[in-house]
Design a protein around this motif. Structure first.
Motif, mmCIF file in Angstrom:
data_model
loop_
_atom_site.group_PDB
_atom_site.id
_atom_site.type_symbol
_atom_site.label_atom_id
_atom_site.label_comp_id
_atom_site.label_asym_id
_atom_site.label_seq_id
_atom_site.Cartn_x
_atom_site.Cartn_y
_atom_site.Cartn_z
ATOM 1 N N PHE A 1 -7.241 4.380 -1.565
ATOM 2 C CA PHE A 1 -8.206 3.673 -0.727
ATOM 3 C C PHE A 1 -9.011 2.655 -1.515
ATOM 4 O O PHE A 1 -9.806 1.915 -0.947
ATOM 5 N N LYS B 1 -5.787 12.760 10.843
ATOM 6 C CA LYS B 1 -6.439 11.533 10.415
ATOM 7 C C LYS B 1 -5.996 11.199 8.993
ATOM 8 O O LYS B 1 -6.308 11.939 8.058
ATOM 9 N N ARG C 1 -2.148 3.084 2.429
ATOM 10 C CA ARG C 1 -3.604 3.187 2.510
ATOM 11 C C ARG C 1 -4.074 4.583 2.096
ATOM 12 O O ARG C 1 -5.049 4.736 1.369
ATOM 13 N N PRO D 1 -7.538 -3.505 11.118
ATOM 14 C CA PRO D 1 -8.217 -2.210 11.181
ATOM 15 C C PRO D 1 -7.335 -1.209 11.918
ATOM 16 O O PRO D 1 -6.354 -1.595 12.560
ATOM 17 N N PRO D 2 -7.638 0.090 11.858
ATOM 18 C CA PRO D 2 -6.749 1.118 12.431
ATOM 19 C C PRO D 2 -6.355 0.900 13.888
ATOM 20 O O PRO D 2 -5.184 1.078 14.245
ATOM 21 N N TYR E 1 -13.824 -2.114 0.769
ATOM 22 C CA TYR E 1 -14.034 -1.596 -0.581
ATOM 23 C C TYR E 1 -14.653 -2.645 -1.494
ATOM 24 O O TYR E 1 -14.251 -3.809 -1.509
ATOM 25 N N TYR F 1 -6.752 8.558 6.922
ATOM 26 C CA TYR F 1 -7.704 7.931 6.002
ATOM 27 C C TYR F 1 -8.962 7.536 6.766
ATOM 28 O O TYR F 1 -8.993 7.538 8.002
ATOM 29 N N TRP G 1 -5.311 -4.193 2.964
ATOM 30 C CA TRP G 1 -5.218 -2.817 2.487
ATOM 31 C C TRP G 1 -3.889 -2.229 2.948
ATOM 32 O O TRP G 1 -3.626 -2.140 4.131
ATOM 33 N N LYS H 1 -20.376 0.618 5.587
ATOM 34 C CA LYS H 1 -19.299 -0.296 5.976
ATOM 35 C C LYS H 1 -18.635 -0.953 4.767
ATOM 36 O O LYS H 1 -17.459 -1.295 4.817
ATOM 37 N N ARG I 1 -7.720 0.103 -2.869
ATOM 38 C CA ARG I 1 -6.986 -1.167 -2.682
ATOM 39 C C ARG I 1 -6.492 -1.771 -3.982
ATOM 40 O O ARG I 1 -6.306 -2.976 -4.104
ATOM 41 N N TYR J 1 -11.607 4.349 7.300
ATOM 42 C CA TYR J 1 -11.530 2.900 7.152
ATOM 43 C C TYR J 1 -12.897 2.298 6.831
ATOM 44 O O TYR J 1 -13.885 2.577 7.497
ATOM 45 N N THR K 1 0.134 2.534 6.577
ATOM 46 C CA THR K 1 -0.732 3.711 6.659
ATOM 47 C C THR K 1 -0.541 4.623 5.450
ATOM 48 O O THR K 1 -1.508 5.135 4.874
#
Length: 331
Positions: free
Chosen positions: A51, A69, A47, A22-23, A76, A71, A95, A253, A53, A73, A44
């Protein structure tokens, strides 16, 4: 002197590990060394370039002219999944890999343990007068919820069947653009013609009890500016008129491109349609262009005519009928 062998090992390790992070963890890994910083920067960039994937037929990029920013998160899925299996099976997802994967077909759907039923028509006959899966075309005129019937997983026809018009995933070119007030929003990256299929609203199918629990949490986080929820409650009045069917889809989510579609008080330029496939227990919510949509135009729809909260989230659709507050469902 730089060791090429060590640098290659770092690069190979980064390609295996970084796309899963994750970021926050990706940023932490980037601070470890110059090589890791370069590898994290590449992840990054990839991504932001798609998005979906590689799970859709066309890439869907982020475009942010507002801030730094790159993207948003989330996990998908091209089609809705039943909770809690969705959360349990999709807790992590690669991703930003260097090697692009061919898009996964959105049909057939994963086995959800539902009864399998459908037609035995030849593909050329599907949807015709004699096909049990036939139904009226999606209602494009006027406001409100349209309906459509399609072939399902138990039908004899294949993925190319003309009566599966919403089951091939995203084929129109779209782009997610950062805006000053609204945040992220979905825009057309090509001309979309009236009645053209745009996308499905995919996420987690929830029970009403779970929906209410999440909504309380989401309201609290959203009011503090910590979350942009994407939980949609669909109510369809049954023919008797005395009851309605409720479908809850949460794309907060686990979701797809539709989670970025913003509300418009004037109804927007999309037609929401409930699609029923033969043998499927739950309908899917799909969006068609309600009119011709220009390249670059934001794609929107109405979240509903629910009650307005005096302290609700602000609406920035700027339509002439906008009361300044987003609709809020009684969950």
């Amino acid at each position: 002197m730089r060791n090429p062998r060590a640098a290659g090992a770092v690069s190979e390790l980064a390609e295996l590990v970084l796309p899963w992070l994750p970021p926050a963890d990706l940023a932490a890994a980037a601070s470890a060394s110059r090589a890791m910083r370069a590898a994290a920067s590449a992840v990054t960039a990839r991504r932001a370039a798609d998005f979906s994937r590689g799970l859709e037929a066309v890439p869907v990029p982020f475009d942010n002219p507002i801030d730094s920013k790159p993207y948003a998160y989330f996990l998908y899925t091209p089609f809705s999944l039943i909770h809690p299996a969705a959360s349990a099976s999709a807790h992590a997802q690669p991703w930003g890999c260097a090697r692009a994967r061919p898009p996964c077909p959105t049909w057939p759907r994963p086995d959800l343990g539902l009864p399998s039923a459908g037609c035995a028509c030849a593909e050329a006959d599907c949807g015709g007068a004699g096909c049990p899966c036939a139904g009226a075309d999606a209602e494009m005129a006027g406001a409100g919820l349209g309906t459509l019937r399609e072939c399902g997983d138990g039908c004899a026809c294949g993925a190319s069947c003309a009566n599966r018009r919403t089951q091939r995933g995203v084929t129109a070119r779209l782009r997610v653009v950062r805006q000053l007030k609204k945040g992220w929003g979905l825009h057309a990256a090509q001309v979309l013609r009236r009645a053209q299929f745009v996308c499905e609203y995919a996420g987690e199918f929830l029970t009403t009890e779970e929906t209410r629990r999440r909504q309380r949490l989401y309201d609290e986080l959203a009011s503090a500016g910590k979350l942009s929820p994407a939980l949609l409650v669909i109510r369809e009045h049954l023919p008797s008129g005395r009851s309605c069917m409720r479908v809850n889809i949460d794309a907060t989510k686990v979701g797809n491109v539709a989670r970025f579609i913003n509300h418009s008080c004037d109804g927007g330029n999309l037609q929401p349609v409930l699609v029923r496939s033969s043998g499927a227990l739950l309908p899917r919510l799909c969006f068609f262009a309600a009119r011709d949509i220009a390249e670059g135009e934001e794609i929107t729809f109405s979240y509903g005519d629910a009650r307005l909260k005096t302290k609700g989230l602000p609406c920035f659709c700027e339509s002439s009928c906008c009361p300044g507050v987003l609709p809020a469902e009684e969950t």
